[in-house]
Design a protein around this motif. Structure first.
Motif, mmCIF file in Angstrom:
data_model
loop_
_atom_site.group_PDB
_atom_site.id
_atom_site.type_symbol
_atom_site.label_atom_id
_atom_site.label_comp_id
_atom_site.label_asym_id
_atom_site.label_seq_id
_atom_site.Cartn_x
_atom_site.Cartn_y
_atom_site.Cartn_z
ATOM 1 N N MET A 31 4.853 -12.516 -6.573
ATOM 2 C CA MET A 31 3.419 -12.266 -6.448
ATOM 3 C C MET A 31 2.901 -11.181 -7.389
ATOM 4 N N CYS A 32 3.723 -10.163 -7.648
ATOM 5 C CA CYS A 32 3.188 -8.990 -8.362
ATOM 6 C C CYS A 32 2.642 -9.361 -9.742
ATOM 7 N N ALA A 36 -1.281 -9.328 -11.036
ATOM 8 C CA ALA A 36 -1.615 -8.246 -11.959
ATOM 9 C C ALA A 36 -2.056 -8.731 -13.327
ATOM 10 N N PHE A 107 4.436 -4.889 -17.063
ATOM 11 C CA PHE A 107 4.747 -6.095 -16.303
ATOM 12 C C PHE A 107 5.726 -7.025 -17.002
ATOM 13 N N PRO A 182 -8.798 -5.458 -9.660
ATOM 14 C CA PRO A 182 -7.736 -5.798 -8.695
ATOM 15 C C PRO A 182 -8.172 -6.602 -7.457
ATOM 16 N N PRO A 183 -9.272 -6.265 -6.777
ATOM 17 C CA PRO A 183 -9.588 -7.045 -5.568
ATOM 18 C C PRO A 183 -9.752 -8.528 -5.866
ATOM 19 N N PHE A 186 -6.620 -10.650 -5.451
ATOM 20 C CA PHE A 186 -6.306 -11.000 -4.064
ATOM 21 C C PHE A 186 -7.230 -12.110 -3.570
ATOM 22 N N PHE A 187 -8.550 -11.973 -3.875
ATOM 23 C CA PHE A 187 -9.508 -12.953 -3.365
ATOM 24 C C PHE A 187 -9.248 -14.339 -3.933
ATOM 25 N N GLY A 190 -6.173 -15.865 -2.545
ATOM 26 C CA GLY A 190 -6.452 -16.214 -1.148
ATOM 27 C C GLY A 190 -7.235 -17.498 -1.045
ATOM 28 N N LEU A 193 -5.165 -20.552 -1.889
ATOM 29 C CA LEU A 193 -4.291 -20.898 -0.757
ATOM 30 C C LEU A 193 -5.086 -21.603 0.330
ATOM 31 N N VAL B 20 0.189 -0.349 -4.417
ATOM 32 C CA VAL B 20 0.112 -1.719 -3.919
ATOM 33 C C VAL B 20 -1.250 -2.333 -4.214
ATOM 34 N N LEU B 21 -2.316 -1.600 -3.897
ATOM 35 C CA LEU B 21 -3.627 -2.231 -3.883
ATOM 36 C C LEU B 21 -4.353 -2.231 -5.223
ATOM 37 N N THR B 22 -4.016 -1.322 -6.123
ATOM 38 C CA THR B 22 -4.701 -1.401 -7.413
ATOM 39 C C THR B 22 -3.766 -1.664 -8.589
ATOM 40 N N PHE B 24 -0.835 -3.478 -8.113
ATOM 41 C CA PHE B 24 -0.089 -4.702 -7.750
ATOM 42 C C PHE B 24 1.414 -4.538 -7.869
ATOM 43 N N ILE B 27 4.136 -6.140 -4.009
ATOM 44 C CA ILE B 27 3.336 -7.049 -3.195
ATOM 45 C C ILE B 27 4.219 -7.832 -2.223
ATOM 46 N N ALA B 172 -3.036 -16.922 3.420
ATOM 47 C CA ALA B 172 -4.374 -16.878 2.839
ATOM 48 C C ALA B 172 -5.175 -15.739 3.445
ATOM 49 N N LEU B 175 -4.029 -12.334 2.254
ATOM 50 C CA LEU B 175 -4.454 -12.005 0.893
ATOM 51 C C LEU B 175 -5.906 -11.582 0.856
ATOM 52 N N ILE B 176 -6.761 -12.279 1.632
ATOM 53 C CA ILE B 176 -8.178 -11.920 1.621
ATOM 54 C C ILE B 176 -8.368 -10.539 2.238
ATOM 55 N N ALA B 178 -6.154 -8.186 2.112
ATOM 56 C CA ALA B 178 -5.683 -7.249 1.088
ATOM 57 C C ALA B 178 -6.757 -7.029 0.044
ATOM 58 N N GLY B 179 -7.513 -8.092 -0.290
ATOM 59 C CA GLY B 179 -8.604 -7.960 -1.241
ATOM 60 C C GLY B 179 -9.655 -6.997 -0.740
ATOM 61 N N ILE B 180 -9.986 -7.106 0.560
ATOM 62 C CA ILE B 180 -11.003 -6.214 1.116
ATOM 63 C C ILE B 180 -10.504 -4.763 1.116
ATOM 64 N N SER B 182 -8.374 -3.553 -0.942
ATOM 65 C CA SER B 182 -8.357 -3.136 -2.330
ATOM 66 C C SER B 182 -9.748 -2.725 -2.797
ATOM 67 N N LEU B 183 -10.779 -3.465 -2.330
ATOM 68 C CA LEU B 183 -12.167 -3.107 -2.635
ATOM 69 C C LEU B 183 -12.453 -1.700 -2.120
ATOM 70 N N MET B 186 -11.030 0.895 -4.271
ATOM 71 C CA MET B 186 -11.724 1.075 -5.548
ATOM 72 C C MET B 186 -12.743 2.193 -5.458
#
Lengths: 217, 193
Positions: A31-32, A36, A107, A182-183, A186-187, A190, A193, B20-22, B24, B27, B172, B175-176, B178-180, B182-183, B186
């Motif tokens: 995943m990383c 990234a 990476f 970065p966010p 993930f979105f 997601g 998926l 982890v969150l910015t 990556f 993960i 899924a 991951l979503i 995790a996106g929030i 990560s936001l 930020m």
């Protein structure tokens, strides 16, 4: 289990990595780098190619050496084999394009710890013959690159308004820049998926209907 | 604030550029081990310890490699050090705390393939940190990894009790989430300029 593994036709070994057992979408491995470096199509493509090369070469070598590697130190041996090929890729990319090298950053070297590569070495290459290991590695590597491409395409189009560097929407387009941050990684993953889970659920429901129809009618 | 002050390095690794969150990194355990609060805390303890030891070793190894002018062996040496540190931690835990050893189970050997640890060693080399800076960087990165893992585990434990659509259950939704998260992280980006 090894009997079952050797009896599957070669084409199946190749195809399964592309879709049915896709390393990213189905098994959530590696995943990383997927998250990234998928912020543009070019980066995603380079990363996919580098991973494909390392995976194929290390699977080949592991399959060749499988009778000489003692069971106790096999994981350490696999890691050293993978690290060797990653060092090769690292220097090659640095020689071809310094810009790309800067964009991918650490990476490239982190391909060593991509769990997909170690996973294929342990689960497949160490139990199968060389040609089958190569086929499996090619399938898995292409599946990985395909997933990276899907993510990179969505993120670059939405976040930058371009595809492979070409402007798509003209100057009036306001880029949705969170998508290349970065966010966004993930979105987008997601949502992919979610889409795949929805497709799977629908095809299962349809199959069930088809099976039930003759009895019901 | 100076870019290389120790406090800034810690804050930067822990919150502003959370591993982890910015960036990556790490993960796989972040998605795999964050299901339960209990295992998440234990996992982050183990990762923090391995980070500290391997970052210290990586610093000295890099000195030796540079002295002998063989930097191309860096990657292979680092990964060997990390693998042996993990092995050491595993043996140590088995002897002194068998309960914790059983609780961590398969996750312990998997720390070897945690990219956060190799990433840490590589980053400290690229940024040419001194010994003290490397140690602080490792502490910050470990704390950041633990923070993200524990936050995620807390969220996922609460989600267990809620009714989510069947297609979103599992990866899924994680991951979503995790996106929030990560936001939210930020928002720290401006600190320290």
């Amino acid at each position: 289990m090894s009997d079952a593994a050797t009896s599957t036709p070669p084409m199946d070994v190749f195809i399964k990595g592309l879709w049915r057992d896709n390393p990213v979408f189905r098994m959530l491995l590696g995943m990383c780098p997927v998250l990234a470096v998928s912020n543009s199509v070019m980066n995603a493509f380079a990363m996919g190619a580098a991973t494909l090369f390392v995976l194929t070469m290390s699977s080949t070598l592991v399959a060749l050496l499988k009778n000489f590697i003692p069971k106790q130190v096999r994981i350490a041996t696999y890691i050293i084999i993978i690290a060797t090929f990653v060092t090769v890729v690292d220097y090659v990319i640095q020689a071809i394009s310094l810009d790309l090298y800067m964009a991918l950053g650490a990476f490239i070297q982190l391909i060593v710890v991509n769990c997909m590569i170690l996973g294929r070495a342990e689960a497949f290459a160490s139990k199968n013959s060389v040609p089958r290991a190569i086929l499996d590695a090619l399938g898995m590597g292409l599946g990985f690159a395909f997933a990276l491409f899907l993510l990179g395409a969505v993120r670059e189009v939405l976040g930058n308004g371009s595809f492979l560097g070409f402007d798509l929407f003209g100057p009036s387009f306001e880029p949705w820049s969170v998508m290349i941050l970065p966010p966004g990684g993930f979105f987008v993953l997601g949502f992919w998926l979610l889409i795949f889970a929805y497709m799977k659920e629908r095809s299962e429901a349809r199959q069930q209907e088809r099976e039930e129809a003759p009895h019901g009618g | 604030m100076a870019d290389d002050s120790l406090w800034f390095i810690f804050l930067n690794a822990c919150i502003i550029n959370n591993f982890v969150l910015t960036t990556f990194l790490g993960i796989c355990p972040f998605l795999g081990v964050s299901g339960k609060y209990e295992t998440a805390t234990r996992m982050s303890m183990a990762v923090m310890f391995v980070m500290l030891v391997s970052s210290t070793c990586a610093y000295f190894i890099n000195q030796i490699l540079v002295a002998f002018d063989v930097e191309y062996l860096r990657l292979i040496c680092y990964i060997a050090v990390i693998a042996s540190t993990v092995q050491l931690v595993e043996m140590f835990m088995k002897k002194f705390s068998p309960a914790l050893f059983r609780a961590l189970g398969i996750f312990l050997p998997l720390i070897t393939t945690n990219c956060a640890i190799l990433g840490l060693a590589l980053f400290q080399t690229f940024r040419e940190y001194s010994f003290l800076q490397s140690v602080v960087f490792a502490l910050g990165a470990g704390a950041g990894f633990g923070l993200a893992l524990v936050l995620m585990a807390g969220l996922r434990e609460r989600l267990e009790l809620h009714d989510v659509p069947s297609i979103a259950r599992g990866a899924a939704l994680t991951l979503i989430l995790a996106g929030i998260l990560s936001l939210a992280f930020m928002g720290f980006a401006g600190i320290g300029g």
